[in-house]
Scaffold this active site. Structure first.
Site, short mmCIF file in Angstrom:
data_model
loop_
_atom_site.label_atom_id
_atom_site.label_comp_id
_atom_site.label_asym_id
_atom_site.label_seq_id
_atom_site.Cartn_x
_atom_site.Cartn_y
_atom_site.Cartn_z
N ARG A 1 -12.78 60.13 87.85
CA ARG A 1 -12.75 59.82 86.24
C ARG A 1 -11.98 59.59 85.65
NH1 ARG A 1 -17.86 58.45 83.59
NH2 ARG A 1 -19.47 58.40 84.91
N ARG B 1 -11.74 58.12 78.20
CA ARG B 1 -11.50 58.66 77.36
C ARG B 1 -10.46 59.08 76.69
NH1 ARG B 1 -17.80 57.95 76.46
NH2 ARG B 1 -17.58 59.22 78.36
N ARG C 1 -8.89 49.81 76.17
CA ARG C 1 -10.09 49.35 76.50
C ARG C 1 -10.36 48.99 74.66
NH1 ARG C 1 -14.86 49.55 75.43
NH2 ARG C 1 -17.13 50.33 76.21
N ASP D 1 -17.23 50.38 87.76
CA ASP D 1 -18.22 51.51 87.72
C ASP D 1 -19.33 51.28 88.49
OD1 ASP D 1 -19.47 53.00 85.39
OD2 ASP D 1 -21.21 52.09 85.47
N TYR E 1 -30.82 53.95 88.22
CA TYR E 1 -31.13 53.80 86.61
C TYR E 1 -31.67 52.27 86.78
CZ TYR E 1 -26.75 56.40 85.91
OH TYR E 1 -26.21 57.93 85.36
O1 CP3 Z 1 -11.35 56.52 86.98
C1 CP3 Z 1 -12.26 56.38 87.84
O2 CP3 Z 1 -13.19 57.61 88.49
C2 CP3 Z 1 -13.10 55.33 87.68
C3 CP3 Z 1 -13.89 54.48 86.76
C4 CP3 Z 1 -15.07 54.84 86.74
C5 CP3 Z 1 -15.91 54.90 86.11
N1 CP3 Z 1 -17.59 55.18 86.41
C6 CP3 Z 1 -15.60 54.72 84.91
C7 CP3 Z 1 -16.22 54.93 83.44
C8 CP3 Z 1 -15.75 55.78 87.94
C9 CP3 Z 1 -15.95 56.10 89.40
C10 CP3 Z 1 -17.27 55.63 87.13
C11 CP3 Z 1 -18.68 56.27 88.62
C12 CP3 Z 1 -20.10 56.44 87.75
N2 CP3 Z 1 -20.47 55.86 86.67
C13 CP3 Z 1 -21.12 56.83 87.71
C14 CP3 Z 1 -21.16 58.14 89.84
C15 CP3 Z 1 -19.81 58.98 89.23
C16 CP3 Z 1 -20.69 60.59 87.79
O3 CP3 Z 1 -19.67 60.83 86.91
O4 CP3 Z 1 -21.66 61.09 88.28
C17 CP3 Z 1 -22.01 57.13 87.17
C18 CP3 Z 1 -23.22 58.35 87.14
C19 CP3 Z 1 -21.71 55.84 86.35
C20 CP3 Z 1 -22.55 55.70 85.79
C21 CP3 Z 1 -22.02 55.48 84.10
N3 CP3 Z 1 -20.99 55.15 83.50
C22 CP3 Z 1 -22.58 56.68 82.87
C23 CP3 Z 1 -23.82 57.01 83.01
C24 CP3 Z 1 -21.80 56.03 81.38
C25 CP3 Z 1 -22.18 56.37 80.24
C26 CP3 Z 1 -21.83 57.76 80.02
C27 CP3 Z 1 -20.01 58.24 80.16
O5 CP3 Z 1 -19.59 58.73 80.39
O6 CP3 Z 1 -19.41 56.98 78.66
C28 CP3 Z 1 -20.57 55.11 82.51
C29 CP3 Z 1 -19.09 54.83 81.16
C30 CP3 Z 1 -18.24 54.75 82.18
N4 CP3 Z 1 -17.82 54.48 83.55
C31 CP3 Z 1 -16.69 55.06 81.33
C32 CP3 Z 1 -16.27 54.96 82.52
C33 CP3 Z 1 -14.25 55.41 82.05
C34 CP3 Z 1 -16.87 55.50 80.16
C35 CP3 Z 1 -17.42 54.14 79.22
C36 CP3 Z 1 -16.35 53.59 77.91
O7 CP3 Z 1 -14.89 53.21 78.13
O8 CP3 Z 1 -16.62 52.84 76.65
#
Ligand code: CP3
Length: 340
Positions: free
Chosen positions: A24, A28, A37, A74, A150
């Site tokens: 990640r 944010r 964003r 994602d 999910y």
């Molecule tokens: O920089 C990176 O790593 C690349 C991008 C990336 C995102 N999600 C962007 C993201 C990657 C590799 C993921 C993987 C992901 N997504 C996982 C596996 C890794 C982990 O964290 O366990 C999972 C379980 C998800 C599912 C997911 N996506 C959830 C549960 C959420 C909401 C919770 C949160 O962190 O906000 C997301 C949203 C998400 N994915 C965001 C980002 C940058 C935040 C959303 C936003 O900007 O509003």
């Protein structure tokens, strides 16, 4: 030596200092991410906009000079690609229509899937063209068990009761759902590699929710099938596997799936990480909260890991994703400490 430190490590070499990137790393905690964003509209729109997704992928590379860029997308783009509804709601996270029965399992149609999410491949191609050659490009997907959680639960879950209800009580439907996700994941990763990803990572973030009797057919076997089918098409691609929370089942995951490297979460003891490193390159496993804390505690936690794992093939990373409250300057301090 390939001139790409991350690839050298994945080929079994010991790098000094080790290559580093962070889960990640785009997100944010960075003001420039929040700015982009806002321009994108929704989160799914951002993932499907090659120009903006490319921009947010590159932001942490420009700011910090990591050894790898990870595609901005994602894991839930796969459910979206197979036709499920997906929304990211502020303060609530992902929302999907929960799957109730076998009738909700989509039939996999690669053309329809690529028509819905093919923009992601365009982002990969743009990234490979924009990145310096020494920076590896990592594509990714969620692993079937985690993505299924999910889809069945309709979002994040505390107890995985519905998912486990499928696994225990409706094994045929469960196998059909996992099978669909294996097919979609192979297609998705195949196309990312064809577009320029040199490494792919499989995120099984909720592997720790699978009990022993489920772990084999829900986590290990689908991962092994994805790795085998992907490598049939792309023998050169490297796969990093992350079975978060797998604990005592981690070794089985590492050795029975065919992955090239093992990403470790922060609960894995370093003695165990070191023993696993004798079998394959390892990645990890700084606690993301140590990165929030910063200062001497961050240095001490980083040193423990470096001392234990720098003697073999090792990629420095966190044990889970960066959290939004991370001060960006702590990431600079971490890199300075690792690279000297
Ligand atoms: O920089 C990176 O790593 C690349 C991008 C990336 C995102 N999600 C962007 C993201 C990657 C590799 C993921 C993987 C992901 N997504 C996982 C596996 C890794 C982990 O964290 O366990 C999972 C379980 C998800 C599912 C997911 N996506 C959830 C549960 C959420 C909401 C919770 C949160 O962190 O906000 C997301 C949203 C998400 N994915 C965001 C980002 C940058 C935040 C959303 C936003 O900007 O509003």
């Amino acid at each position: 030596m390939s001139g790409v430190p991350l690839l050298d490590t994945l080929n079994g070499r010991t790098g000094s200092p080790p290559p580093v990137w962070l889960m990640r790393q785009a997100g944010r905690y960075l003001p420039e991410y929040k700015e982009t964003r806002k321009q994108a509209g929704g989160f799914v729109d951002l993932c499907l906009n090659p120009e903006l997704a490319c921009e947010v992928t590159l932001q942490p590379i420009r700011r910090y000079g990591f050894d790898a860029a990870i595609l901005f997308s994602d894991i839930l783009m796969v459910p979206y690609g197979v036709g499920r509804r997906l929304e990211f709601q502020e303060g609530r996270g992902p929302v999907l229509d929960p799957m109730e029965s076998a009738a909700d399992i989509p039939v996999f149609d690669a053309d329809a899937f690529n028509a819905r999410i093919g923009n992601v491949y365009e982002t990969v191609a743009r990234l490979r063209a924009a990145l310096p050659t020494e920076v590896a490009l990592i594509g990714f997907a969620g692993s079937p068990w985690t993505v299924a959680s999910y889809m069945v639960e309709g979002g994040s879950s505390r107890d995985y009761a519905k998912l486990k209800g499928w696994a225990y009580g409706r094994p045929k439907d469960f196998a059909a759902l996992i099978g669909l996700l294996v097919d979609a994941t192979v297609e998705y990763l195949d196309r990312q590699v064809a577009a320029g990803a040199q490494v792919v990572k499989l995120f099984d973030s909720w592997a720790g929710a699978a009990p022993e009797s489920v772990f084999g057919h829900a986590v290990v076997e689908p991962t092994a099938e994805i790795v085998r089918r992907l490598k049939e098409r792309h023998p050169e691609v490297k796969v990093i596997g992350f079975a978060r929370g797998a604990g005592a089942m981690t070794r089985d995951y590492a050795t029975a799936t065919g992955i090239d490297a093992l990403a470790l979460d922060s609960t894995i003891p370093l003695a165990m990480a070191c023993a696993l490193q004798a079998e394959l390159p390892v990645q990890g496993n700084l606690d993301p909260i140590a990165l929030v804390t910063g200062g001497d505690a961050l240095k001490a936690e980083t040193d423990r890991i470096l001392e234990a794992l720098s003697g073999g093939p090792f990629i420095f990373n966190l044990g889970h994703g960066i959290v939004p409250q991370t001060p960006p300057e702590n990431v600079s301090a971490l890199l300075k400490h690792i690279r000297g």
